[in-house]
Design a protein around this motif. Structure first.
Motif, PDB file in Angstrom:
ATOM      1  N   PHE A  19      60.171  50.319  14.938  1.00 47.38           N
ATOM      2  CA  PHE A  19      59.324  50.343  13.761  1.00 47.38           C
ATOM      3  C   PHE A  19      57.873  50.073  14.096  1.00 47.38           C
ATOM      4  O   PHE A  19      57.001  50.280  13.264  1.00 47.38           O
ATOM      5  N   ALA A  20      57.620  49.599  15.308  1.00 48.13           N
ATOM      6  CA  ALA A  20      56.238  49.354  15.713  1.00 48.13           C
ATOM      7  C   ALA A  20      55.435  50.634  15.697  1.00 48.13           C
ATOM      8  O   ALA A  20      54.222  50.624  15.595  1.00 48.13           O
ATOM      9  N   GLN A  21      56.135  51.771  15.782  1.00 50.06           N
ATOM     10  CA  GLN A  21      55.444  53.054  15.795  1.00 50.06           C
ATOM     11  C   GLN A  21      55.439  53.705  14.418  1.00 50.06           C
ATOM     12  O   GLN A  21      55.271  54.908  14.291  1.00 50.06           O
ATOM     13  N   ALA A  22      55.657  52.905  13.356  1.00 51.46           N
ATOM     14  CA  ALA A  22      55.889  53.447  12.024  1.00 51.46           C
ATOM     15  C   ALA A  22      54.877  54.509  11.627  1.00 51.46           C
ATOM     16  O   ALA A  22      55.237  55.536  11.080  1.00 51.46           O
ATOM     17  N   HIS A  23      53.591  54.269  11.853  1.00 48.81           N
ATOM     18  CA  HIS A  23      52.569  55.286  11.604  1.00 48.81           C
ATOM     19  C   HIS A  23      51.796  55.475  12.902  1.00 48.81           C
ATOM     20  O   HIS A  23      50.815  54.769  13.159  1.00 48.81           O
ATOM     21  N   VAL A  24      52.243  56.407  13.699  1.00 49.59           N
ATOM     22  CA  VAL A  24      51.663  56.544  15.034  1.00 49.59           C
ATOM     23  C   VAL A  24      50.191  56.905  15.009  1.00 49.59           C
ATOM     24  O   VAL A  24      49.450  56.563  15.932  1.00 49.59           O
ATOM     25  N   LYS A  25      49.734  57.588  13.962  1.00 51.52           N
ATOM     26  CA  LYS A  25      48.340  58.000  13.914  1.00 51.52           C
ATOM     27  C   LYS A  25      47.388  56.818  13.800  1.00 51.52           C
ATOM     28  O   LYS A  25      46.194  56.953  14.043  1.00 51.52           O
ATOM     29  N   TRP A  26      47.903  55.637  13.421  1.00 43.46           N
ATOM     30  CA  TRP A  26      47.042  54.460  13.322  1.00 43.46           C
ATOM     31  C   TRP A  26      46.634  53.932  14.689  1.00 43.46           C
ATOM     32  O   TRP A  26      45.620  53.250  14.816  1.00 43.46           O
ATOM     33  N   PHE A  27      47.430  54.205  15.718  1.00 43.26           N
ATOM     34  CA  PHE A  27      47.268  53.502  16.981  1.00 43.26           C
ATOM     35  C   PHE A  27      46.988  54.421  18.169  1.00 43.26           C
ATOM     36  O   PHE A  27      47.079  53.999  19.304  1.00 43.26           O
ATOM     37  N   LEU A 107      41.172  52.956   2.381  1.00 40.36           N
ATOM     38  CA  LEU A 107      41.996  52.907   1.183  1.00 40.36           C
ATOM     39  C   LEU A 107      43.313  53.613   1.467  1.00 40.36           C
ATOM     40  O   LEU A 107      43.324  54.718   2.022  1.00 40.36           O
ATOM     41  N   PHE A 108      44.415  52.964   1.104  1.00 40.39           N
ATOM     42  CA  PHE A 108      45.781  53.440   1.248  1.00 40.39           C
ATOM     43  C   PHE A 108      46.308  53.396   2.681  1.00 40.39           C
ATOM     44  O   PHE A 108      47.506  53.245   2.885  1.00 40.39           O
ATOM     45  N   ALA A 109      45.438  53.546   3.675  1.00 43.10           N
ATOM     46  CA  ALA A 109      45.883  53.499   5.073  1.00 43.10           C
ATOM     47  C   ALA A 109      44.706  53.149   5.970  1.00 43.10           C
ATOM     48  O   ALA A 109      43.553  53.428   5.626  1.00 43.10           O
ATOM     49  N   PRO A 110      44.957  52.525   7.140  1.00 43.05           N
ATOM     50  CA  PRO A 110      43.871  52.079   8.015  1.00 43.05           C
ATOM     51  C   PRO A 110      42.962  53.196   8.512  1.00 43.05           C
ATOM     52  O   PRO A 110      41.806  52.921   8.873  1.00 43.05           O
ATOM     53  N   GLU A 111      43.470  54.432   8.586  1.00 43.98           N
ATOM     54  CA  GLU A 111      42.645  55.505   9.137  1.00 43.98           C
ATOM     55  C   GLU A 111      41.876  56.280   8.066  1.00 43.98           C
ATOM     56  O   GLU A 111      41.074  57.160   8.382  1.00 43.98           O
ATOM     57  N   LEU A 112      42.082  55.961   6.786  1.00 48.14           N
ATOM     58  CA  LEU A 112      41.439  56.703   5.697  1.00 48.14           C
ATOM     59  C   LEU A 112      40.155  55.993   5.272  1.00 48.14           C
ATOM     60  O   LEU A 112      40.136  55.222   4.311  1.00 48.14           O
ATOM     61  N   GLN A 113      39.070  56.271   5.978  1.00 47.72           N
ATOM     62  CA  GLN A 113      37.784  55.689   5.642  1.00 47.72           C
ATOM     63  C   GLN A 113      37.269  56.290   4.330  1.00 47.72           C
ATOM     64  O   GLN A 113      37.426  57.488   4.075  1.00 47.72           O
ATOM     65  N   GLY A 156      44.651  66.554   2.042  1.00 52.97           N
ATOM     66  CA  GLY A 156      45.786  67.465   1.930  1.00 52.97           C
ATOM     67  C   GLY A 156      47.051  66.761   1.465  1.00 52.97           C
ATOM     68  O   GLY A 156      47.284  65.590   1.779  1.00 52.97           O
ATOM     69  N   ILE A 157      47.869  67.490   0.737  1.00 53.12           N
ATOM     70  CA  ILE A 157      49.095  66.920   0.169  1.00 53.12           C
ATOM     71  C   ILE A 157      50.044  66.451   1.263  1.00 53.12           C
ATOM     72  O   ILE A 157      50.594  65.343   1.203  1.00 53.12           O
ATOM     73  N   PHE A 158      50.242  67.291   2.274  1.00 51.53           N
ATOM     74  CA  PHE A 158      51.246  66.970   3.285  1.00 51.53           C
ATOM     75  C   PHE A 158      50.813  65.799   4.177  1.00 51.53           C
ATOM     76  O   PHE A 158      51.650  65.049   4.671  1.00 51.53           O
ATOM     77  N   TYR A 159      49.521  65.630   4.356  1.00 50.89           N
ATOM     78  CA  TYR A 159      49.033  64.462   5.094  1.00 50.89           C
ATOM     79  C   TYR A 159      49.305  63.193   4.297  1.00 50.89           C
ATOM     80  O   TYR A 159      49.758  62.176   4.847  1.00 50.89           O
ATOM     81  N   MET A 160      49.077  63.243   2.996  1.00 51.92           N
ATOM     82  CA  MET A 160      49.214  62.064   2.155  1.00 51.92           C
ATOM     83  C   MET A 160      50.663  61.763   1.780  1.00 51.92           C
ATOM     84  O   MET A 160      50.927  60.716   1.174  1.00 51.92           O
ATOM     85  N   LEU A 161      51.584  62.629   2.137  1.00 50.24           N
ATOM     86  CA  LEU A 161      52.994  62.324   1.896  1.00 50.24           C
ATOM     87  C   LEU A 161      53.429  61.086   2.683  1.00 50.24           C
ATOM     88  O   LEU A 161      54.400  60.422   2.321  1.00 50.24           O
ATOM     89  N   ASP A 162      52.722  60.774   3.759  1.00 48.29           N
ATOM     90  CA  ASP A 162      52.991  59.535   4.499  1.00 48.29           C
ATOM     91  C   ASP A 162      52.873  58.317   3.583  1.00 48.29           C
ATOM     92  O   ASP A 162      53.542  57.305   3.790  1.00 48.29           O
ATOM     93  N   PHE A 270      45.817  43.178  13.159  1.00 47.97           N
ATOM     94  CA  PHE A 270      45.322  43.318  11.800  1.00 47.97           C
ATOM     95  C   PHE A 270      45.541  44.710  11.232  1.00 47.97           C
ATOM     96  O   PHE A 270      45.772  44.878  10.025  1.00 47.97           O
ATOM     97  N   THR A 271      45.463  45.725  12.080  1.00 51.70           N
ATOM     98  CA  THR A 271      45.720  47.090  11.610  1.00 51.70           C
ATOM     99  C   THR A 271      47.122  47.201  11.030  1.00 51.70           C
ATOM    100  O   THR A 271      47.339  47.850   9.988  1.00 51.70           O
ATOM    101  N   GLU A 272      48.057  46.563  11.684  1.00 53.79           N
ATOM    102  CA  GLU A 272      49.444  46.562  11.199  1.00 53.79           C
ATOM    103  C   GLU A 272      49.542  45.849   9.858  1.00 53.79           C
ATOM    104  O   GLU A 272      50.261  46.295   8.953  1.00 53.79           O
ATOM    105  N   ILE A 273      48.817  44.745   9.701  1.00 55.60           N
ATOM    106  CA  ILE A 273      48.849  44.002   8.440  1.00 55.60           C
ATOM    107  C   ILE A 273      48.304  44.860   7.304  1.00 55.60           C
ATOM    108  O   ILE A 273      48.904  44.948   6.223  1.00 55.60           O
ATOM    109  N   ILE A 274      47.169  45.498   7.537  1.00 53.01           N
ATOM    110  CA  ILE A 274      46.563  46.354   6.514  1.00 53.01           C
ATOM    111  C   ILE A 274      47.498  47.497   6.137  1.00 53.01           C
ATOM    112  O   ILE A 274      47.704  47.801   4.959  1.00 53.01           O
TER     113      ILE A 274
END
Length: 330
Positions: A19-27, A107-113, A156-162, A270-274
């Motif tokens: 689960f550490a890789q839950a959102h791989v695009k964050w890391f 907002l909503f995810a660490p990579e969405l500035q 995009g819709i498919f990106y935000m399905l995450d 902290f990225t994981e916490i957010i």
């Protein structure tokens, strides 16, 4: 109870790197490279899919027996007494999650500035959510829905399905104190489960991103080859999402996954916490609520054999559908 606690802790320790890789695009910053469908649907992948379907089918036969254990009944009773706090937990938990994100400039995810204007509107949403009145809750939720639609239009819709579980959260907050209130939490189960399934497929379609995380963050693979480990990791996460959707083992599942997500903070900070704070809130609600309000799809079938067949075939169908849709549009 001691056996259950030991089992939960053991599973958490073993599966933490999954689960550490839950959102791989964050890391990872590497460019995503789509794997070929032939390589994704390898013999190993198909074997794991069939094995997972069988195991899930068997769970339908075992879980009712576990539910009859005396200690489980005591535990269920204590958790059920906390249900009156569930909606407050969701409301104020959402507000705290938004505060953490806004402070981070996202907002909503660490990579969405987001821009300063979007941050100001998000603060307004937080302000309404903090007011202890259902009308204010609806106003804050409506603003948050507008922000989600705006950001979806950008990415995009498919990106935000995450992050589609936010739609489910907003839905629960909007229908509070209305005739549709009873459908709120079932919608939250469905939305969160499908979101986890969608995120899991990312690891199969873009394995190079997960590979980069394993190397740079020194994630243990327990003797498995990294490529094999990634396939297995994605299956674990996909199964978690599927279990939420079909209504199997929700309280225990929520406890196990919550423990695991807390442990991953040690790897990613902290990225994981957010990123996962809101998921923690949702899972805690699952632990409290159970499925008393939810008529899960598995209950549509009365006999054990019918339930086994339903879960077996339905899992393979859902897996195939989400993989193909993600591969085409993700």
């Amino acid at each position: 109870m001691k056996k259950i606690f030991f089992f939960t802790t053991l599973i958490g320790a073993i599966l933490t790197p999954y689960f550490a890789q839950a959102h791989v695009k964050w890391f990872t910053d590497i460019a995503p490279q789509k794997e070929t469908i032939e390589n994704i649907l390898s013999p190993f992948f198909i074997s794991l899919a069939l094995l997972a379907a069988v195991v899930l089918g068997v769970l339908t036969l075992l879980i009712p027996r576990f539910a009859e254990w005396k200690q489980i009944k005591v535990w269920d009773g204590k958790l059920s007494s906390l249900r009156k706090y569930s909606r407050h937990l969701l409301k104020y938990g959402t507000a705290i999650a938004l505060i953490l994100q806004i402070i981070n400039g996202t907002l909503f995810a660490p990579e969405l500035q987001v821009s300063q204007m979007v941050s100001i509107i998000a603060w307004v949403s937080v302000g309404f959510l903090l007011i202890p009145h259902h009308i204010a809750t609806k106003v804050g939720s409506a603003i948050l829905l507008g922000l989600f639609v705006y950001i979806t239009a950008e990415h995009g819709i498919f990106y935000m399905l995450d992050y589609s579980f936010y739609i489910a959260i907003i839905g629960v907050l909007l229908v509070g104190k209305t005739k549709l209130e009873n459908v709120g939490f079932p919608f939250l189960y469905l939305g969160t489960g499908l979101s986890l399934c969608w995120v899991a497929v990312e690891k199969w379609v873009y394995p190079s991103m997960s590979m980069d995380i394993i190397v740079n963050h020194h994630v243990p693979t327990f003797g498995f080859a990294p490529a094999t480990f990634i396939v297995m990791a994605a299956f674990i996460e996909f199964i978690v999402g599927y279990l939420l959707v079909v209504g199997i083992l929700n309280r225990v599942l929520g406890l196990v996954v919550t423990v695991i997500f807390i442990m991953t903070t040690m790897l990613f900070g902290f990225t994981e916490i957010i990123g996962h704070f809101m998921i923690h809130i949702v899972l805690i609600i699952f632990i409290i609520e159970g499925v008393s309000f939810y008529n899960p799809p598995i209950k549509w079938h009365k006999t054990k054999l019918d339930q086994f067949i339903f879960v077996f075939l339905n899992f393979l169908f859902v897996l195939a559908t989400i993989v193909l849709v993600y591969y085409r549009f993700g």
